[in-house]
Design a protein around this motif. Structure first.
Motif, PDB file in Angstrom:
ATOM      1  N   THR A  35      -1.070   0.149  14.364  1.00 30.08           N
ATOM      2  CA  THR A  35      -0.326  -0.607  15.356  1.00 30.08           C
ATOM      3  C   THR A  35      -0.428  -2.090  15.008  1.00 30.08           C
ATOM      4  O   THR A  35      -1.531  -2.597  14.795  1.00 30.08           O
ATOM      5  CB  THR A  35      -0.909  -0.377  16.764  1.00 30.08           C
ATOM      6  OG1 THR A  35      -0.870   1.022  17.057  1.00 30.08           O
ATOM      7  CG2 THR A  35      -0.129  -1.152  17.805  1.00 30.08           C
ATOM      8  N   PRO A  36       0.695  -2.795  14.938  1.00 35.05           N
ATOM      9  CA  PRO A  36       0.619  -4.228  14.584  1.00 35.05           C
ATOM     10  C   PRO A  36      -0.189  -5.014  15.609  1.00 35.05           C
ATOM     11  O   PRO A  36      -0.255  -4.656  16.795  1.00 35.05           O
ATOM     12  CB  PRO A  36       2.085  -4.670  14.573  1.00 35.05           C
ATOM     13  CG  PRO A  36       2.866  -3.417  14.395  1.00 35.05           C
ATOM     14  CD  PRO A  36       2.081  -2.340  15.084  1.00 35.05           C
ATOM     15  N   LYS A  37      -0.788  -6.101  15.150  1.00 36.06           N
ATOM     16  CA  LYS A  37      -1.594  -6.959  16.009  1.00 36.06           C
ATOM     17  C   LYS A  37      -1.113  -8.403  15.893  1.00 36.06           C
ATOM     18  O   LYS A  37      -0.442  -8.778  14.933  1.00 36.06           O
ATOM     19  CB  LYS A  37      -3.069  -6.899  15.612  1.00 36.06           C
ATOM     20  CG  LYS A  37      -3.819  -5.664  16.042  1.00 36.06           C
ATOM     21  CD  LYS A  37      -5.278  -5.785  15.657  1.00 36.06           C
ATOM     22  CE  LYS A  37      -6.081  -4.558  16.059  1.00 36.06           C
ATOM     23  NZ  LYS A  37      -7.506  -4.680  15.673  1.00 36.06           N
ATOM     24  N   ILE A  81       0.627  -2.619  -0.002  1.00 33.69           N
ATOM     25  CA  ILE A  81       0.057  -3.394   1.108  1.00 33.69           C
ATOM     26  C   ILE A  81       0.884  -3.177   2.366  1.00 33.69           C
ATOM     27  O   ILE A  81       0.338  -2.972   3.466  1.00 33.69           O
ATOM     28  CB  ILE A  81      -0.008  -4.886   0.729  1.00 33.69           C
ATOM     29  CG1 ILE A  81      -1.007  -5.104  -0.414  1.00 33.69           C
ATOM     30  CG2 ILE A  81      -0.398  -5.727   1.933  1.00 33.69           C
ATOM     31  CD1 ILE A  81      -1.043  -6.523  -0.942  1.00 33.69           C
ATOM     32  N   TYR A  82       2.205  -3.224   2.231  1.00 36.10           N
ATOM     33  CA  TYR A  82       3.070  -2.988   3.388  1.00 36.10           C
ATOM     34  C   TYR A  82       2.844  -1.604   3.982  1.00 36.10           C
ATOM     35  O   TYR A  82       2.887  -1.415   5.200  1.00 36.10           O
ATOM     36  CB  TYR A  82       4.542  -3.123   2.978  1.00 36.10           C
ATOM     37  CG  TYR A  82       5.090  -4.511   3.129  1.00 36.10           C
ATOM     38  CD1 TYR A  82       5.286  -5.071   4.395  1.00 36.10           C
ATOM     39  CD2 TYR A  82       5.426  -5.273   2.023  1.00 36.10           C
ATOM     40  CE1 TYR A  82       5.784  -6.356   4.539  1.00 36.10           C
ATOM     41  CE2 TYR A  82       5.932  -6.547   2.153  1.00 36.10           C
ATOM     42  CZ  TYR A  82       6.108  -7.088   3.413  1.00 36.10           C
ATOM     43  OH  TYR A  82       6.606  -8.344   3.553  1.00 36.10           O
ATOM     44  N   ALA A  83       2.580  -0.624   3.128  1.00 31.44           N
ATOM     45  CA  ALA A  83       2.468   0.758   3.599  1.00 31.44           C
ATOM     46  C   ALA A  83       1.109   1.060   4.208  1.00 31.44           C
ATOM     47  O   ALA A  83       1.005   1.940   5.069  1.00 31.44           O
ATOM     48  CB  ALA A  83       2.739   1.717   2.440  1.00 31.44           C
ATOM     49  N   LYS A  84       0.039   0.355   3.802  1.00 25.00           N
ATOM     50  CA  LYS A  84      -1.305   0.779   4.183  1.00 25.00           C
ATOM     51  C   LYS A  84      -2.078  -0.219   5.030  1.00 25.00           C
ATOM     52  O   LYS A  84      -2.959   0.177   5.795  1.00 25.00           O
ATOM     53  CB  LYS A  84      -2.119   1.084   2.919  1.00 25.00           C
ATOM     54  CG  LYS A  84      -1.636   2.310   2.185  1.00 25.00           C
ATOM     55  CD  LYS A  84      -2.641   2.784   1.165  1.00 25.00           C
ATOM     56  CE  LYS A  84      -2.221   4.122   0.595  1.00 25.00           C
ATOM     57  NZ  LYS A  84      -3.222   4.664  -0.328  1.00 25.00           N
ATOM     58  N   VAL A  85      -1.797  -1.506   4.903  1.00 25.69           N
ATOM     59  CA  VAL A  85      -2.586  -2.520   5.598  1.00 25.69           C
ATOM     60  C   VAL A  85      -1.902  -2.872   6.910  1.00 25.69           C
ATOM     61  O   VAL A  85      -0.673  -2.879   6.994  1.00 25.69           O
ATOM     62  CB  VAL A  85      -2.753  -3.776   4.709  1.00 25.69           C
ATOM     63  CG1 VAL A  85      -3.605  -4.827   5.406  1.00 25.69           C
ATOM     64  CG2 VAL A  85      -3.400  -3.383   3.380  1.00 25.69           C
ATOM     65  N   ARG A  86      -2.698  -3.162   7.920  1.00 24.50           N
ATOM     66  CA  ARG A  86      -2.159  -3.492   9.235  1.00 24.50           C
ATOM     67  C   ARG A  86      -1.285  -4.752   9.168  1.00 24.50           C
ATOM     68  O   ARG A  86      -1.604  -5.719   8.476  1.00 24.50           O
ATOM     69  CB  ARG A  86      -3.302  -3.720  10.227  1.00 24.50           C
ATOM     70  CG  ARG A  86      -2.803  -3.904  11.671  1.00 24.50           C
ATOM     71  CD  ARG A  86      -3.929  -4.377  12.579  1.00 24.50           C
ATOM     72  NE  ARG A  86      -5.033  -3.449  12.613  1.00 24.50           N
ATOM     73  CZ  ARG A  86      -5.119  -2.410  13.415  1.00 24.50           C
ATOM     74  NH1 ARG A  86      -4.124  -2.133  14.239  1.00 24.50           N
ATOM     75  NH2 ARG A  86      -6.177  -1.628  13.387  1.00 24.50           N
ATOM     76  N   HIS A  87      -0.191  -4.746   9.920  1.00 23.31           N
ATOM     77  CA  HIS A  87       0.726  -5.877   9.934  1.00 23.31           C
ATOM     78  C   HIS A  87       0.341  -6.859  11.028  1.00 23.31           C
ATOM     79  O   HIS A  87      -0.021  -6.470  12.137  1.00 23.31           O
ATOM     80  CB  HIS A  87       2.163  -5.394  10.167  1.00 23.31           C
ATOM     81  CG  HIS A  87       2.735  -4.645   9.011  1.00 23.31           C
ATOM     82  ND1 HIS A  87       3.457  -5.242   8.009  1.00 23.31           N
ATOM     83  CD2 HIS A  87       2.689  -3.333   8.685  1.00 23.31           C
ATOM     84  CE1 HIS A  87       3.835  -4.341   7.122  1.00 23.31           C
ATOM     85  NE2 HIS A  87       3.372  -3.158   7.511  1.00 23.31           N
ATOM     86  N   ARG A  88       0.415  -8.134  10.700  1.00 24.40           N
ATOM     87  CA  ARG A  88       0.372  -9.215  11.680  1.00 24.40           C
ATOM     88  C   ARG A  88       1.806  -9.675  11.895  1.00 24.40           C
ATOM     89  O   ARG A  88       2.488 -10.077  10.946  1.00 24.40           O
ATOM     90  CB  ARG A  88      -0.492 -10.374  11.171  1.00 24.40           C
ATOM     91  CG  ARG A  88      -1.940  -9.987  10.946  1.00 24.40           C
ATOM     92  CD  ARG A  88      -2.688  -9.905  12.259  1.00 24.40           C
ATOM     93  NE  ARG A  88      -4.029  -9.336  12.078  1.00 24.40           N
ATOM     94  CZ  ARG A  88      -4.945  -9.327  13.035  1.00 24.40           C
ATOM     95  NH1 ARG A  88      -4.655  -9.822  14.220  1.00 24.40           N
ATOM     96  NH2 ARG A  88      -6.123  -8.786  12.818  1.00 24.40           N
ATOM     97  N   LEU A  89       2.279  -9.617  13.144  1.00 21.90           N
ATOM     98  CA  LEU A  89       3.718  -9.692  13.396  1.00 21.90           C
ATOM     99  C   LEU A  89       4.368 -10.955  12.844  1.00 21.90           C
ATOM    100  O   LEU A  89       5.475 -10.909  12.327  1.00 21.90           O
ATOM    101  CB  LEU A  89       3.960  -9.582  14.904  1.00 21.90           C
ATOM    102  CG  LEU A  89       3.712  -8.190  15.489  1.00 21.90           C
ATOM    103  CD1 LEU A  89       3.970  -8.186  16.979  1.00 21.90           C
ATOM    104  CD2 LEU A  89       4.599  -7.164  14.813  1.00 21.90           C
ATOM    105  N   ASN A  90       3.725 -12.099  12.941  1.00 22.76           N
ATOM    106  CA  ASN A  90       4.342 -13.338  12.468  1.00 22.76           C
ATOM    107  C   ASN A  90       3.612 -13.910  11.258  1.00 22.76           C
ATOM    108  O   ASN A  90       3.566 -15.123  11.059  1.00 22.76           O
ATOM    109  CB  ASN A  90       4.371 -14.377  13.595  1.00 22.76           C
ATOM    110  CG  ASN A  90       3.005 -14.611  14.185  1.00 22.76           C
ATOM    111  OD1 ASN A  90       2.061 -13.873  13.897  1.00 22.76           O
ATOM    112  ND2 ASN A  90       2.877 -15.637  15.017  1.00 22.76           N
TER     113      ASN A  90
END
Length: 772
Positions: A329-331, A643-652
């Protein structure tokens, strides 16, 4: 046993007789004759090892170990052996340089290894028993053991004692200390007293509930277990092969275009989910990904037919799964939301509202939706709450109540090791450097072979091979123990208080932990993971149970059935997690990763097809991507896709394509200095007696204590004190009625008369001095 007129067969004794024997052995531990004392210690070690001469299988040996360890603990063996350890350490320090030898061997550490082995077996059995504590019949023993570990033995925690042994060993004053056994015991004691991963998960949930924060968060380890390992980035040889395949593909495609049977599938190309048409896209410029799957769904299958010319598939390529979302889930942080609001207000309204996080007037609808999305995914960490409370106490020291200190096991350990954290971190990293496969043997390097090298070097090929495997195994175990110790302490300190974690982190950084971990990873990591430095038939307890076969060079089986060494995988993951914890959100430390050229090292580490290990490697690469330049990103698109597929996304977060060209390295050092001052202030207020700000201290209104303070008077004052009395005391008139009237007396008058009252009190003191 014969000395006490008992048959030397432990299993045939009653429990009362067994306890009687243990108490007799404990009595022998107190004798002054060292030989008798260590003979009794050997007997207790044999009991702790499960009386292996009387059993027929390793399962039976483990069961007797469990039973005997509980008897030994109930009899008080553990504190008795801690006292023996104290005696050995004290004797070593008294001997000083006399104990130093040019070369050390197994013979120099025999007594210490016996003592440490007994302590380790008891600790390990208790740890195993604690995994299912509710159903254990020894629940009281385990809980009592945990309490003992967080209370001092001889005015010192056992953790501190063992860390002191590590430091003393690294100074060169005790080269015979068996570091492998010391570090293993230290690791297991931390696991038992502070807790492992499950304990950390429960404590995090409890602390977040107390702080009023959301507790429904994804666990990194649980999510990583469901991930699939990515195929490693291509090497130079793979690129050459890919170019050749692309040339072949272009010529083969031109050949197909001339054929009349273009619509027959299976000859050259196959489309996922559709038919071949005349508007076939030309994606040859996509690079090596075209060999397997291009962006439009074309999949080359001709070059990967098997020997029987059957289903055309690529080896080691998992099937595509459609409709599956991202694993995280993005943070977003509160700081990021504030920055987004500030930029939006300046752009659309023309002014900023400092500290206002609610007003959204004048902002367009897309911006409002963006703010709502950010707030919906906002994550507040325990560290942010703790830092806010410390800052609030700093701004309002009188009105803000002091943050309560939980007397948790972590707090007790931190308080105990606080004065010596720099020495401990340096010593642990020195041993890690000495055990790293990439380190070269030097005359001045730390010698960690004291408890593996025999007194006489091997003479045969078989003995040399066995010793070589044992040396490599020895180093691997040391790396495993040191990495686990550092990671556990970092995680527990971060959960207990963020500034405790930052204190340890800074000293690790000062001791060059970041380049050391990179140096460790800068090796043939696949070969290290696949190393098989194990000889099962020579390991305990198989080497002593039942009839022993004749082991020779011909029938020696090295390694086990696993294709990898879990010990080395564990060590690498721990070191990567330590590196992540040291560098996360610390720009100056991320710049260290860039300066030490960590990107190619980490990229080679991705060759290990282990999902959790790849996850922590990709996190480290993501941190520094913005500083690596456009050309690096262009040539490493496969890594960026991972990285896009496995690491958590920071929205901005614009980590992939953002260029922070205005930032300079020395700008980041300011953040490090500010952090250091905050950590020092935290430690001084909590754990030391450093003088605090006098203006913020409460006023002492007790006449007895004030007059009892020793006042140092200068010689000049003593010579002219009569003139001072005349001008400052006798000639000043005090209107006592006005002073006692609260309505007539102003604040300035109160201050004035209070000052005069103190001067009058000095009159009697000075009069006494005059009489002297």
């Amino acid at each position: 046993m014969e000395l006490y007129k008992l048959r030397p067969w432990w299993q045939n004794l009653t429990e009362a007789q067994q306890k009687s024997v243990i108490y007799k052995l404990l009595d022998q531990l107190d004798v002054s004759n060292k030989q008798l004392r260590m003979k009794a210690a050997r007997c207790i070690l044999y009991l702790a090892q499960g009386c292996w001469a009387e059993v027929q299988s390793d399962a039976e040996q483990r069961e007797w170990t469990r039973t005997n360890v509980m008897l030994l603990y109930e009899a008080g063996v553990f504190p008795a052996f801690v006292e023996l350890l104290n005696i050995e350490i004290t004797n070593t320090r008294r001997a000083g340089f006399a104990m130093r030898k040019i070369s050390v061997s197994l013979d120099d550490s025999t007594d210490l290894r016996i003592i440490l082995s007994v302590l380790y077996i008891i600790t390990e059995v208790m740890r195993e028993e604690a995994k299912d504590l509710e159903n254990s019949i020894y629940k009281n023993n385990v809980e009592s053991f945990k309490e003992d570990l967080i209370h001092p033995y001889d005015d010192e925690l056992l953790v501190v004692k063992l860390l002191g042994m590590v430091t003393y060993f690294c100074t060169g004053l005790a080269p015979h200390f068996p570091m492998k056994k010391v570090l293993l015991l230290l690791w297991k004691i931390i696991l038992v007293s502070l807790g492992g991963i499950n304990t950390l998960r429960e404590l995090k949930k409890q602390y977040r509930e107390e702080a009023g924060l959301d507790t429904q968060q994804e666990d990194t380890l649980e999510v990583a277990r469901t991930m699939r390992a990515s195929s490693p980035p291509v090497s130079a040889a793979d690129l050459i092969e890919t170019l050749n395949q692309k040339k072949t593909h272009r010529s083969y495609r031109r050949f197909l275009m001339k054929q009349s049977s273009l619509d027959e599938p299976g000859l050259g190309m196959e489309y996922e989910g559709g038919e071949i048409g005349n508007n076939t896209p030309n994606n040859e410029a996509e690079g090596e990904a075209n060999v397997f799957m291009n962006q439009s769904g074309w999949k080359l299958v001709t070059y990967y037919r098997n020997e029987n010319n059957q289903s055309p598939t690529r080896p080691d390529t998992p099937p595509l799964t459609k409709g599956k979302g991202l694993p995280w889930t993005p943070k977003v942080r509160q700081k990021d939301v504030d920055t987004f609001l500030e930029v939006s207000r300046l752009k659309f309204v023309g002014y900023n509202l400092v500290g206002d996080r609610q007003s959204l007037a004048g902002l367009p609808q897309p911006i409002l939706e963006g703010v709502n999305t950010l707030k919906r995914h906002m994550y507040t960490s325990l560290a942010e709450v703790q830092i806010q409370k410390e800052e609030q106490m700093l701004r309002n020291p009188v009105s803000t109540p002091r943050f309560p200190i939980r007397q948790t096991p972590t707090e007790i350990v931190y308080h105990a090791i606080l004065p010596f954290v720099p020495q401990y971190m340096i010593a642990l990293l020195k041993i890690l450097l000495a055990a790293a496969p990439t380190s070269k043997a030097k005359t001045d390097s730390t010698n960690i072979m004291a408890d593996v090298l025999p007194g006489q070097m091997p003479m045969t090929v078989f003995q040399s091979m066995k010793l070589g495997i044992d040396v490599n195994r020895h180093k691997e175990i040391i790396v495993k123990a040191v990495s686990a110790i550092l990671l556990l302490l970092l995680k527990h300190f971060k959960l207990n208080h963020i500034y405790q974690f930052e204190f340890m982190s800074q000293h690790l950084v000062f001791a060059n932990c970041i380049p050391l971990v990179l140096k460790f990873l800068n090796q043939n990591i696949v070969a290290y993971i696949e190393a098989k430095n194990v000889i099962s038939i020579l390991d305990f307890p198989l080497c002593v149970i039942g009839e022993q076969p004749d082991v020779s060079l011909d029938n020696l089986e090295i390694g086990d059935n696993l294709p990898y060494s879990w010990r080395n995988v564990f060590s690498c993951i721990n070191l990567l997690r330590i590196l992540n914890k040291l560098t996360k959100w610390k720009h100056s430390r991320i710049m260290m990763l860039v300066v030490f050229k960590s990107a190619p090292i980490l990229k080679r580490t991705l060759k290990v097809r282990h999902a959790m290990m790849q996850l922590y490697v990709l996190k480290l690469i993501k941190m520094q991507t913005r500083y690596l330049g456009r050309q690096w990103r262009k040539t490493n698109m496969k890594t960026i896709s991972a990285i896009y597929a496995k690491v958590r996304h920071r929205l901005n977060d614009d980590w992939a394509y953002g260029n922070d060209l205005e930032a300079r390295p020395w700008d980041y050092q300011v953040d490090e200095c500010v952090l250091r001052s905050c950590v020092d202030r935290f430690n001084n207020l909590r754990y030391t007696n450093v003088a605090k700000d006098k203006d913020m201290e409460p006023v002492d209104n007790s006449v007895t204590s004030v007059l009892g303070v020793n006042v140092e008077l200068s010689d000049e004052f003593k010579q002219h004190y009569e003139l001072w009395l005349q001008q400052e005391v006798f000639q000043r008139s005090i209107n006592w009625d006005e002073l006692l009237d609260p309505e007539a007396c102003t604040c300035d008058m109160h201050i004035k008369y209070a000052y005069l009252f103190h001067l009058m009190s000095f009159k009697y003191i000075l009069h006494y001095l005059h009489t002297l």
